[in-house]
Structure formats: structure tokens, C-alpha cells
Design a protein around this motif. Structure first.
Motif, PDB file in Angstrom:
ATOM      1  N   ILE A 132       0.843  -1.200   0.000  1.00 42.39           N
ATOM      2  CA  ILE A 132       0.000   0.000   0.000  1.00 42.39           C
ATOM      3  C   ILE A 132       0.875   1.246   0.000  1.00 42.39           C
ATOM      4  CG2 ILE A 132      -1.773   1.307   1.238  1.00 42.39           C
ATOM      5  CD1 ILE A 132      -2.818  -1.314   2.360  1.00 42.39           C
ATOM      6  N   VAL A 133       1.890   1.268   0.859  1.00 45.82           N
ATOM      7  CA  VAL A 133       2.793   2.417   0.931  1.00 45.82           C
ATOM      8  C   VAL A 133       3.452   2.664  -0.425  1.00 45.82           C
ATOM      9  CG1 VAL A 133       4.882   3.332   2.013  1.00 45.82           C
ATOM     10  CG2 VAL A 133       3.220   2.067   3.396  1.00 45.82           C
ATOM     11  N   GLU A 134       3.872   1.583  -1.093  1.00 39.34           N
ATOM     12  CA  GLU A 134       4.573   1.712  -2.371  1.00 39.34           C
ATOM     13  C   GLU A 134       3.623   1.996  -3.536  1.00 39.34           C
ATOM     14  OE1 GLU A 134       6.727  -1.916  -2.657  1.00 39.34           O
ATOM     15  OE2 GLU A 134       7.920  -1.500  -0.867  1.00 39.34           O
ATOM     16  N   GLY A 135       2.326   1.799  -3.317  1.00 41.61           N
ATOM     17  CA  GLY A 135       1.362   2.184  -4.329  1.00 41.61           C
ATOM     18  C   GLY A 135       0.800   1.084  -5.196  1.00 41.61           C
ATOM     19  N   TYR A 136       1.169  -0.174  -4.915  1.00 40.89           N
ATOM     20  CA  TYR A 136       0.694  -1.264  -5.760  1.00 40.89           C
ATOM     21  C   TYR A 136      -0.634  -1.851  -5.302  1.00 40.89           C
ATOM     22  CZ  TYR A 136       5.346  -1.152  -7.773  1.00 40.89           C
ATOM     23  OH  TYR A 136       6.485  -0.734  -8.406  1.00 40.89           O
ATOM     24  N   ALA A 137      -1.019  -1.610  -4.070  1.00 35.44           N
ATOM     25  CA  ALA A 137      -2.196  -2.267  -3.512  1.00 35.44           C
ATOM     26  C   ALA A 137      -3.137  -1.264  -2.877  1.00 35.44           C
ATOM     27  CB  ALA A 137      -1.776  -3.310  -2.478  1.00 35.44           C
ATOM     28  N   ASP A 138      -4.415  -1.599  -2.910  1.00 29.16           N
ATOM     29  CA  ASP A 138      -5.423  -0.877  -2.143  1.00 29.16           C
ATOM     30  C   ASP A 138      -5.712  -1.593  -0.828  1.00 29.16           C
ATOM     31  OD1 ASP A 138      -5.957   1.029  -4.257  1.00 29.16           O
ATOM     32  OD2 ASP A 138      -7.023  -0.587  -5.283  1.00 29.16           O
ATOM     33  N   VAL A 139      -5.558  -2.911  -0.859  1.00 27.77           N
ATOM     34  CA  VAL A 139      -5.868  -3.768   0.289  1.00 27.77           C
ATOM     35  C   VAL A 139      -4.808  -4.866   0.352  1.00 27.77           C
ATOM     36  CG1 VAL A 139      -7.602  -5.274   1.353  1.00 27.77           C
ATOM     37  CG2 VAL A 139      -8.339  -3.372  -0.109  1.00 27.77           C
ATOM     38  N   VAL A 140      -4.379  -5.220   1.571  1.00 27.68           N
ATOM     39  CA  VAL A 140      -3.447  -6.341   1.751  1.00 27.68           C
ATOM     40  C   VAL A 140      -3.978  -7.238   2.860  1.00 27.68           C
ATOM     41  CG1 VAL A 140      -1.097  -7.071   2.257  1.00 27.68           C
ATOM     42  CG2 VAL A 140      -1.477  -4.920   1.040  1.00 27.68           C
ATOM     43  N   TYR A 141      -4.045  -8.547   2.565  1.00 28.49           N
ATOM     44  CA  TYR A 141      -4.421  -9.541   3.562  1.00 28.49           C
ATOM     45  C   TYR A 141      -3.167 -10.290   4.016  1.00 28.49           C
ATOM     46  CZ  TYR A 141      -9.515  -9.290   2.743  1.00 28.49           C
ATOM     47  OH  TYR A 141     -10.828  -8.887   2.673  1.00 28.49           O
ATOM     48  N   GLY A 142      -3.030 -10.466   5.317  1.00 24.90           N
ATOM     49  CA  GLY A 142      -1.979 -11.320   5.850  1.00 24.90           C
ATOM     50  C   GLY A 142      -2.454 -12.753   5.870  1.00 24.90           C
ATOM     51  N   SER A 143      -1.763 -13.639   5.175  1.00 27.82           N
ATOM     52  CA  SER A 143      -2.220 -15.024   5.053  1.00 27.82           C
ATOM     53  C   SER A 143      -1.503 -15.941   6.036  1.00 27.82           C
ATOM     54  CB  SER A 143      -1.991 -15.530   3.625  1.00 27.82           C
ATOM     55  OG  SER A 143      -2.336 -16.902   3.540  1.00 27.82           O
ATOM     56  N   ARG A 144      -2.319 -16.691   6.781  1.00 29.32           N
ATOM     57  CA  ARG A 144      -1.785 -17.705   7.695  1.00 29.32           C
ATOM     58  C   ARG A 144      -1.567 -19.038   6.989  1.00 29.32           C
ATOM     59  NH1 ARG A 144      -6.947 -17.544  11.386  1.00 29.32           N
ATOM     60  NH2 ARG A 144      -7.780 -17.441   9.262  1.00 29.32           N
ATOM     61  N   LEU A 145      -1.970 -19.140   5.741  1.00 28.46           N
ATOM     62  CA  LEU A 145      -2.037 -20.448   5.080  1.00 28.46           C
ATOM     63  C   LEU A 145      -1.106 -20.570   3.884  1.00 28.46           C
ATOM     64  CD1 LEU A 145      -5.929 -20.830   5.203  1.00 28.46           C
ATOM     65  CD2 LEU A 145      -4.241 -21.738   6.805  1.00 28.46           C
ATOM     66  N   THR A 146      -0.125 -19.678   3.777  1.00 28.72           N
ATOM     67  CA  THR A 146       0.811 -19.756   2.657  1.00 28.72           C
ATOM     68  C   THR A 146       2.213 -20.128   3.102  1.00 28.72           C
ATOM     69  OG1 THR A 146       1.169 -17.363   2.831  1.00 28.72           O
ATOM     70  CG2 THR A 146      -0.436 -18.114   1.202  1.00 28.72           C
ATOM     71  N   GLY A 147       2.444 -20.312   4.390  1.00 30.28           N
ATOM     72  CA  GLY A 147       3.767 -20.697   4.863  1.00 30.28           C
ATOM     73  C   GLY A 147       4.744 -19.540   4.842  1.00 30.28           C
ATOM     74  N   GLY A 148       5.981 -19.829   5.255  1.00 28.60           N
ATOM     75  CA  GLY A 148       7.031 -18.829   5.217  1.00 28.60           C
ATOM     76  C   GLY A 148       7.243 -18.082   6.518  1.00 28.60           C
ATOM     77  N   ARG A 149       6.307 -18.157   7.444  1.00 33.11           N
ATOM     78  CA  ARG A 149       6.439 -17.515   8.748  1.00 33.11           C
ATOM     79  C   ARG A 149       6.059 -18.524   9.838  1.00 33.11           C
ATOM     80  NH1 ARG A 149       6.451 -11.742   8.332  1.00 33.11           N
ATOM     81  NH2 ARG A 149       7.610 -11.318   6.425  1.00 33.11           N
ATOM     82  N   PRO A 150       6.491 -18.297  11.090  1.00 33.79           N
ATOM     83  CA  PRO A 150       6.145 -19.240  12.152  1.00 33.79           C
ATOM     84  C   PRO A 150       4.631 -19.366  12.315  1.00 33.79           C
ATOM     85  CG  PRO A 150       7.814 -17.688  12.901  1.00 33.79           C
ATOM     86  CD  PRO A 150       7.324 -17.188  11.580  1.00 33.79           C
ATOM     87  N   GLN A 151       4.154 -20.607  12.381  1.00 29.99           N
ATOM     88  CA  GLN A 151       2.723 -20.837  12.541  1.00 29.99           C
ATOM     89  C   GLN A 151       2.500 -22.021  13.467  1.00 29.99           C
ATOM     90  OE1 GLN A 151       0.946 -21.177   8.663  1.00 29.99           O
ATOM     91  NE2 GLN A 151       1.335 -19.046   8.164  1.00 29.99           N
ATOM     92  N   ARG A 152       1.681 -21.793  14.488  1.00 30.89           N
ATOM     93  CA  ARG A 152       1.368 -22.865  15.420  1.00 30.89           C
ATOM     94  C   ARG A 152       0.598 -23.972  14.690  1.00 30.89           C
ATOM     95  NH1 ARG A 152      -1.788 -22.226  21.228  1.00 30.89           N
ATOM     96  NH2 ARG A 152      -1.725 -24.436  21.818  1.00 30.89           N
ATOM     97  N   ALA A 153       0.874 -25.239  15.037  1.00 29.40           N
ATOM     98  CA  ALA A 153       0.105 -26.343  14.478  1.00 29.40           C
ATOM     99  C   ALA A 153      -1.370 -26.087  14.762  1.00 29.40           C
ATOM    100  CB  ALA A 153       0.551 -27.668  15.089  1.00 29.40           C
ATOM    101  N   TYR A 154      -2.171 -26.130  13.724  1.00 27.97           N
ATOM    102  CA  TYR A 154      -3.536 -25.619  13.756  1.00 27.97           C
ATOM    103  C   TYR A 154      -4.518 -26.724  14.097  1.00 27.97           C
ATOM    104  CZ  TYR A 154      -6.683 -21.870  12.207  1.00 27.97           C
ATOM    105  OH  TYR A 154      -7.593 -20.851  12.151  1.00 27.97           O
TER     106      TYR A 154
END
Length: 260
Positions: A132-154
Motif C-alpha cells: 500500500i505504501v509503495e502504491g501497488y495495492a489498495d488492500v493487503v491480507y496477511g495469510s496464515r495459510l501460505t507458509g514462510g512464517r512461524p505458525q502454530r500447528a492448527y
């Protein structure tokens, strides 16, 4: 050998086309954090401390949704020491009602919903709002289901429910979301404040997503960390909330269209 043709310089019309796609925010945008809270005395202070430690210019609006524990006292203390805007509902009206109250009070260039239970780490926010800051997006969702960051076993059935709701959303609006129910959603301020939102409980999540997709806004998603809680640890949403979410998606896609 034939000489390679010279590359044409971008024309004014080309540059204009590119600039139409990129609309950066202010260099140092004001970020409004909407923090809906109901009986979160065990966690909300940690959330607020982390938010205020971010290298951002912030407006923090905490909406206490009729808590009966020590949440209001913590918010009052941060209002005195950090300038937090504390709003109190006289009775518990639901997460959606708290989010709508916070959005209406916000003034930021960017508005972000920050749950008060520490399932989402504010350290992810700087990256989350980047498009958003850089101007490419109007909305950004943080995804818990794409991996790449720590995630508790669900919890398995929560995962199945989330994937079913995402699949339904993608089918109805022909999109590629990976996490519709995420608690981390960031918006250009003028856009989210223009939404006509009516839901008062957890149906606020599919309602917001339907508005975003109906308007065909530039929606991006980024992986985030997720430190999920179990019901025994205070998690308030359950698998039963999935059925109203399905009905909300179907109603907003096929029912009489209200103003987006």
C-alpha cells in the motif's frame, strides 16, 4: 549482421499508464490500528507495547466491547501515557461492531485491524502495509495459510473450515485468496471508510472481503506469523461461526446488492 534496433524511450503516454497503476501513500503515512477487544486483559498490553514499538507513525484506536475484566483499565492507562484513543461499548456487541466503531473514528492514510489476543504479531505490520505504501495495492491480507512464517500447528477442523470458506470465496468471485478469515487486513484509509458495513459479529470478515472483491480493488496477500489459541486459551471463534460466514458470502454475492 543487422544492427539491433534501438529501444524506444518510454513515451509520456507509457509513463502515464504506469503511474495510473501505482499510487503511493504519503512518504510517512499515518497508520490507524483498530484494536477490537473483549476481555483481553491477559494479552492486550503486550499487543499495545509491540504496536507502539513499531517504526511507524501510528493512531491506535482500541474499542473495548463491554469487557468485564481489567481491559478498560489497561486502555485508560495507555490513553494517558501514549495517546491511545479508547472507546467503550456499554455492552458486548461483537467483533464486527467494534471494528465498525474503530473504522468510523480512524483518520489514517492506512487502516489496519489488529486483534488484541496476540495471535498476530505486530512485527509483521511493516511488511504487510508495504504494497500500500509503495502504491501497488489498495488492500493487503496477511495469510496464515501460505507458509514462510512461524505458525502454530492448527486445529484440524478450523483449518478445514477456513479452506472451505476460501474455496467458496474464490469460486464466487473468481479470485485466488488463500485466507479470507485472516485477522490481519490492511486498507487505504479512504477506501475502508467508504465501505457501508453492517455486520456486528464475526461475519464482518466475509462482509469486508465481499466489498473488496465487488469493487475489484487491488488486493494483495503476504504470509504472516500465526500464534493461534485454543478455546481453552480464550479463542472466541468456533467452527459454528462458519455457517453464518457461508450464508453471508452467498447473500452478498447473489442477494440484492447494497452499496459497496
Amino acid at each position: 549482421m543487422a544492427a539491433e534496433p534501438e529501444r524506444a524511450e518510454p513515451t509520456a503516454s507509457d509513463l502515464g499508464h504506469l503511474s495510473d497503476r501505482v499510487t503511493p501513500t504519503a512518504a510517512d503515512p499515518l497508520v490507524s490500528f483498530i484494536v477490537p477487544a473483549y476481555n483481553e486483559a491477559d494479552h492486550i498490553e503486550d499487543v499495545l507495547r509491540r504496536v507502539y514499538a513499531l517504526p511507524l507513525r501510528t493512531e491506535v484506536i482500541a474499542v473495548d466491547d463491554g469487557s468485564t475484566d481489567g481491559t478498560p483499565a489497561i486502555l485508560d492507562r495507555y490513553a494517558d501515557s501514549n495517546g491511545l484513543i479508547a472507546i467503550r461499548h456499554d455492552r458486548n456487541s461483537g467483533k464486527g461492531a467494534a471494528v465498525r466503531t474503530g473504522i468510523a473514528r480512524s483518520t489514517g492514510d492506512i487502516v489496519l485491524i489488529q486483534d488484541a489476543d496476540m495471535e498476530y504479531d505486530p512485527a509483521d505490520v511493516v511488511d504487510l502495509i508495504g504494497p500500500i505504501v509503495e502504491g501497488y495495492a489498495d488492500v493487503v491480507y496477511g495469510s496464515r495459510l501460505t507458509g514462510g512464517r512461524p505458525q502454530r500447528a492448527y486445529m484440524f477442523w478450523h483449518l478445514v473450515g477456513n479452506k472451505a470458506l476460501v474455496l467458496l470465496t474464490n469460486l464466487l468471485w473468481n479470485t485466488t485468496l488463500s485466507d479470507m478469515e485472516t485477522g490481519y487486513k490492511a486498507f487505504r484509509g479512504e477506501i475502508i471508510r467508504s465501505f457501508e458495513l453492517t455486520e456486528s459479529d464475526f461475519r464482518i470478515e466475509p462482509e469486508i472481503t465481499a466489498k473488496v472483491l465487488d469493487r475489484r480493488l487491488r488486493l494483495y496477500q503476504l504470509p504472516i506469523a500465526y500464534y493461534g489459541r485454543t478455546p481453552g486459551e480464550g479463542k472466541k471463534i468456533s467452527w459454528r461461526d462458519g455457517f453464518p460466514a457461508v450464508w453471508t458470502l452467498l447473500r452478498l454475492r447473489f442477494g440484492p446488492r447494497r452499496r459497496a
